[in-house]
Design an enzyme around this catalytic site. Structure first.
Site, PDB file in Angstrom:
ATOM      1  N   THR A   1       0.855  -1.185   0.000  1.00 11.33           N
ATOM      2  CA  THR A   1       0.000   0.000   0.000  1.00 11.33           C
ATOM      3  C   THR A   1       0.896   1.241   0.000  1.00 11.33           C
ATOM      4  O   THR A   1       1.315   1.697  -1.049  1.00 11.33           O
ATOM      5  CB  THR A   1      -0.995  -0.009   1.178  1.00 11.33           C
ATOM      6  OG1 THR A   1      -0.291  -0.139   2.407  1.00 11.33           O
ATOM      7  CG2 THR A   1      -1.999  -1.144   1.031  1.00 11.33           C
TER       8      THR A   1
ATOM      9  N   LYS B   1       4.068  -6.793   3.997  1.00 11.53           N
ATOM     10  CA  LYS B   1       3.587  -5.477   3.627  1.00 11.53           C
ATOM     11  C   LYS B   1       3.425  -4.680   4.914  1.00 11.53           C
ATOM     12  O   LYS B   1       2.785  -5.150   5.861  1.00 11.53           O
ATOM     13  CB  LYS B   1       2.234  -5.596   2.907  1.00 11.53           C
ATOM     14  CG  LYS B   1       1.515  -4.268   2.697  1.00 11.53           C
ATOM     15  CD  LYS B   1       0.553  -3.965   3.808  1.00 11.53           C
ATOM     16  CE  LYS B   1       0.142  -2.518   3.799  1.00 11.53           C
ATOM     17  NZ  LYS B   1       1.226  -1.563   4.038  1.00 11.53           N
TER      18      LYS B   1
ATOM     19  N   THR C   1       2.514  -8.313  12.758  1.00 13.15           N
ATOM     20  CA  THR C   1       2.494  -7.016  12.114  1.00 13.15           C
ATOM     21  C   THR C   1       1.825  -7.087  10.748  1.00 13.15           C
ATOM     22  O   THR C   1       1.903  -8.103  10.081  1.00 13.15           O
ATOM     23  CB  THR C   1       3.923  -6.478  11.938  1.00 13.15           C
ATOM     24  OG1 THR C   1       3.844  -5.160  11.434  1.00 13.15           O
ATOM     25  CG2 THR C   1       4.721  -7.321  10.989  1.00 13.15           C
TER      26      THR C   1
ATOM     27  N   GLU D   1       6.682   4.960   7.156  1.00 13.56           N
ATOM     28  CA  GLU D   1       6.187   6.138   6.455  1.00 13.56           C
ATOM     29  C   GLU D   1       6.975   7.380   6.869  1.00 13.56           C
ATOM     30  O   GLU D   1       6.973   7.770   8.029  1.00 13.56           O
ATOM     31  CB  GLU D   1       4.700   6.320   6.739  1.00 13.56           C
ATOM     32  CG  GLU D   1       3.849   5.259   6.055  1.00 13.56           C
ATOM     33  CD  GLU D   1       2.394   5.303   6.437  1.00 13.56           C
ATOM     34  OE1 GLU D   1       1.592   4.690   5.724  1.00 13.56           O
ATOM     35  OE2 GLU D   1       2.051   5.950   7.451  1.00 13.56           O
TER      36      GLU D   1
ATOM     37  N   ASN E   1       0.152  10.547   5.488  1.00 14.28           N
ATOM     38  CA  ASN E   1      -1.113  10.166   6.099  1.00 14.28           C
ATOM     39  C   ASN E   1      -2.211  11.193   5.861  1.00 14.28           C
ATOM     40  O   ASN E   1      -3.390  10.857   5.812  1.00 14.28           O
ATOM     41  CB  ASN E   1      -0.904   9.894   7.582  1.00 14.28           C
ATOM     42  CG  ASN E   1      -0.259   8.545   7.802  1.00 14.28           C
ATOM     43  OD1 ASN E   1      -0.916   7.514   7.744  1.00 14.28           O
ATOM     44  ND2 ASN E   1       1.050   8.530   8.027  1.00 14.28           N
TER      45      ASN E   1
ATOM     46  N   THR F   1      -6.322  10.739  -0.881  1.00 13.07           N
ATOM     47  CA  THR F   1      -6.481  11.691  -1.994  1.00 13.07           C
ATOM     48  C   THR F   1      -5.626  11.311  -3.171  1.00 13.07           C
ATOM     49  O   THR F   1      -4.767  10.463  -3.071  1.00 13.07           O
ATOM     50  CB  THR F   1      -6.110  13.113  -1.544  1.00 13.07           C
ATOM     51  OG1 THR F   1      -4.726  13.107  -1.102  1.00 13.07           O
ATOM     52  CG2 THR F   1      -6.977  13.565  -0.397  1.00 13.07           C
TER      53      THR F   1
END
Length: 398
Positions: A151, A177, A188, A269, A393, A398
């Site tokens: 993702t 992932k 996880t 991230e 995040n 969007t």
């Protein structure tokens, strides 16, 4: 952005497992977002799953079907979470679609999803995707599957290994992932390990639990636990090993899952730092983990990590809020790599701000905390909190 994340490289086939991937149009356009695993007859499957009270329907389905299994079906882009009875029916229907393609009963297929919560699955796309993934099944399909389950990951993550155990050559490949919403209570994100070891249903469940405890239960990105976390081990039995080699198999597979756990943190991230937090001198493993996670989850610590700022008072703050009963500050020590920052609860006489800053400017380093209470020791891997984490995040849908 990732912190010294190794390239995945070639992933080796596992006898008894074929993998196929396809574009199901779940959310992404022009890329594979569905993976199908075909497991040979006799394969045993163990797994550990999220403890979230908002456990997603695919987790409910997968957790009820451990033991003997013939297939796994995974999609990215849509978590099928917070979808109620409709989501549960969709998860079961997806398993039925996969079972028809694999030539087995639906009860022998486990379901997994990751992505945006609160959306229903597009079953027409899932049906087409399962058909295409079944047509693509191949022993060497692991690398494509590692990409299909991504993702917000910046790169696919997978490892392979072969081992001599009990006079048999044993193979294993694992993919994962995960890069955000990571503070597991079990394992996880979505992680799948296949091996040709032969294990009973009880042994393969123990293996999933023990491997998770040594790796995926020792990392955190942001302190948030997903609704969909799962770690599954599939043992096809093709190598001839058995339960009597359990300890040797656990020892052999542990480095593979530790490597995947570390790669997940490196791909966190917005991560710019890979940080190992070691807490030692605890009276129990549990209190060592309490302190390690208190430090790793503190936004003030994580922003200091991002800034490369050796503001050691923030570490003291986090240690103090961990809730360790009877903790004596005047016995606590703190090191950044080999730089002694504090001892006996006070700044070390030899410490200089320049030395601390030099360590914290590095891409990766170790924070070592001594509690002075006992002989227990635990390790947690984490990352910093950067501007990019907020951006990723904020822009997720969007």
């Amino acid at each position: 952005m990732a912190v010294n994340l190794p390239e995945m490289g070639a992933l080796a086939p596992v006898p008894g497992i074929r993998v196929g991937s396809a574009a199901a149009g779940v959310r992404y356009s022009g890329r594979d977002d569905l993976a199908l695993f075909e497991l040979a007859p006799g394969t045993t499957v163990g797994g550990i799953f999220t403890r979230s009270a908002f456990r997603a329907p695919p987790v409910t389905v997968a957790a009820s079907r451990l033991g003997r299994a013939r297939g796994l079906v995974v999609n990215s882009g849509n978590a099928n979470a917070a979808t109620g009875e409709v989501g549960l029916r969709d998860a079961e229907q997806s398993c039925a679609l996969a079972a028809a393609a694999l030539g087995c009963r639906g009860l022998y297929v486990l379901r997994f999803s990751r992505g945006v919560m609160g959306l229903f699955l597009p079953l027409d796309g899932m049906a087409a995707g399962v058909t295409d993934a079944a047509a693509a099944l191949a022993a060497g399909g692991w690398e494509q599957a590692a990409r299909a389950i991504m993702t917000t990951d910046t790169a696919p993550k997978g490892v392979s290994g072969t081992f001599d155990i009990g006079g048999h050559r044993v193979s294993a490949t694992a993919i994962i992932k995960g890069s955000g919403m990571i503070r597991p209570d079990m394992a996880t994100m979505l992680a799948f390990l296949g091996t040709d070891a032969a294990l009973s249903e009880g042994a393969v469940q123990s293996l999933a639990r023990d491997l998770g405890a040594r790796s995926f239960n020792r990392l955190t990105i942001d302190g948030d636990t997903s609704t969909n976390d799962a770690f599954v081990v599939a043992a096809t039995g093709r190598s001839g090993t058995g339960d009597e080699q359990y300890d040797a198999l656990l020892a052999a597979l542990t480095p593979l899952v530790v490597e995947l756990a570390e790669r997940t943190v490196r791909d966190g991230e917005g991560a710019t730092r890979f940080v190992t937090i070691v807490v030692e001198g605890g009276a129990s493993d549990e209190e060592c983990l309490q302190v390690a996670y208190a430090v790793a989850h503190s936004p003030l610590v994580k922003t200091a990590l991002f800034a490369g700022d050796p503001n050691w008072g923030r570490f003291c703050m986090a240690i103090g809020k961990a809730g360790v009963e009877g903790l004596e500050p005047d016995r606590v020590s703190l090191d950044l790599d080999d730089v002694r920052v504090a001892e006996n609860g006070l700044v070390a006489p030899s410490y200089t701000e320049a030395a601390g800053a030099a360590v914290m400017r590095q891409d990766e380093f170790t924070v070592r905390i001594g509690l002075g209470r006992g002989d227990c020791r635990e390790t947690v891997w984490t990352s910093d909190l950067s501007y990019d984490y907020v951006r990723i995040n904020a822009e997720y849908r969007t």
